[in-house]
Design an enzyme around this catalytic site. Structure first.
Site, mmCIF file in Angstrom:
data_model
loop_
_atom_site.group_PDB
_atom_site.id
_atom_site.type_symbol
_atom_site.label_atom_id
_atom_site.label_comp_id
_atom_site.label_asym_id
_atom_site.label_seq_id
_atom_site.Cartn_x
_atom_site.Cartn_y
_atom_site.Cartn_z
ATOM 1 N N SER A 80 24.709 -22.006 -14.940
ATOM 2 C CA SER A 80 25.253 -21.065 -13.964
ATOM 3 C C SER A 80 26.730 -20.859 -14.264
ATOM 4 O O SER A 80 27.386 -21.728 -14.854
ATOM 5 C CB SER A 80 25.080 -21.612 -12.542
ATOM 6 O OG SER A 80 25.855 -20.879 -11.605
ATOM 7 N N TYR B 257 26.116 -28.225 -5.870
ATOM 8 C CA TYR B 257 25.413 -27.325 -6.783
ATOM 9 C C TYR B 257 26.249 -27.108 -8.041
ATOM 10 O O TYR B 257 25.742 -27.200 -9.161
ATOM 11 C CB TYR B 257 25.131 -25.992 -6.093
ATOM 12 C CG TYR B 257 24.508 -24.958 -7.000
ATOM 13 C CD1 TYR B 257 23.143 -25.024 -7.310
ATOM 14 C CD2 TYR B 257 25.262 -23.925 -7.557
ATOM 15 C CE1 TYR B 257 22.567 -24.089 -8.146
ATOM 16 C CE2 TYR B 257 24.691 -22.993 -8.393
ATOM 17 C CZ TYR B 257 23.341 -23.070 -8.687
ATOM 18 O OH TYR B 257 22.770 -22.143 -9.520
#
Length: 274
Positions: free
Chosen positions: A150, A163
């Protein structure tokens, strides 16, 4: 050679691609695109009904074999079974580690259970499955590992610290593997998407209506860009980054900083008057 013989030969050459998180979003699109390229598929997801629907559609659209594996990668037993299965299957030539979850909330208001599940799915499962297939890839000097990270691998927001931390692991873990396998026929690609239109937002507690559509890429475009990057031989693919020089500069600066710190002398700003 007949069309059926040609198709069978192509499938034999391609082998089996394993895609985790294949029941929706990026994983579902990867399954479709890889099927179009002639791969047989092993699709992994937690939701059996949706996974089977994806498999049925792919078998209808392409002349390939599709196997489904219902597994919760946050469950140690399910993960162990899957790792053993793909590690022992010499037909597996590609693994797409796509499965992942997110939690959008301040860390102090995130339960320990949610944090543990984030780490177990985003990190432990990805590492275990990577290490399950790599010995076979190395022995055959052939195989492709694709790890989906990501943009938050290198940029953390206040409501997604854990995250971001899990995705930083994906980036550095994959980078290390790339160095280990650099002199082999094994290909390892790190994909770093920015905002992508998948269910992960809603499941993380984010209302999609508040998001700027101009900043959110479709899952189809994301996967197509990632596979184009794979075809180009990229080690790191950032689907939405137009100026690729930015990554080159960022990566070079990380290495420069690392080497600049290899000394036994404290930096002068920390000197204590004696």
């Amino acid at each position: 050679m007949s069309n059926s013989d040609l198709q069978e030969a192509m499938e034999t050459e391609k082998g089996v691609a394993v895609v985790t998180g294949a029941s929706s979003g990026i994983g579902k699109i990867y399954a479709d695109r890889l099927a179009a390229r002639g791969y047989d598929l092993m699709l992994v997801a937690r939701r059996g009904d949706r996974l089977q629907a994806v498999a049925d559609e792919l078998k209808q659209n392409y002349e390939i074999r599709v196997e489904t594996v219902i597994a919760d990668l946050g469950d140690p037993d399910d993960l162990q079974r899957l790792a053993e299965r793909i590690g022992n299957d010499e037909n597996v030539t590609m693994l797409v580690n796509n499965a992942g979850i997110a939690v959008a909330a301040p860390t102090v208001r995130t339960s320990s259970e949610d944090i543990e599940r984030l780490i177990s799915i985003n990190n432990t499962a990805l590492a275990r499955l990577s290490l399950a297939v790599l010995p076979g890839f190395a022995a055959r000097n052939h195989g492709t590992l694709i790890n989906i990270g990501s943009v938050q691998s290198f940029y953390s927001r206040s409501a997604s610290t854990t995250y971001s931390g899990t995705k930083a692991f994906v980036m550095l873990f994959t980078s290390g593997l790339q160095q280990e396998f650099a002199a082999t026929g094994v290909r390892i690609q790190l994909v770093l998407p920015a905002g992508t239109a998948t269910e992960i937002w809603e499941l993380a507690g984010v209302d999609p209506k508040i998001m700027n559509p101009s900043m959110i890429m479709s899952a189809e475009d994301c996967v197509d860009a990632a596979l184009a990057g794979l075809d180009l031989g990229e080690a790191v693919t950032l689907p939405s980054l137009e100026d690729e020089q930015l990554w080159a500069e960022f990566d070079a600066l990380r290495e420069k900083m690392f080497h600049a710190m290899q000394t036994n002398v404290p930096a002068s700003r920390y000197s204590i008057a004696r």
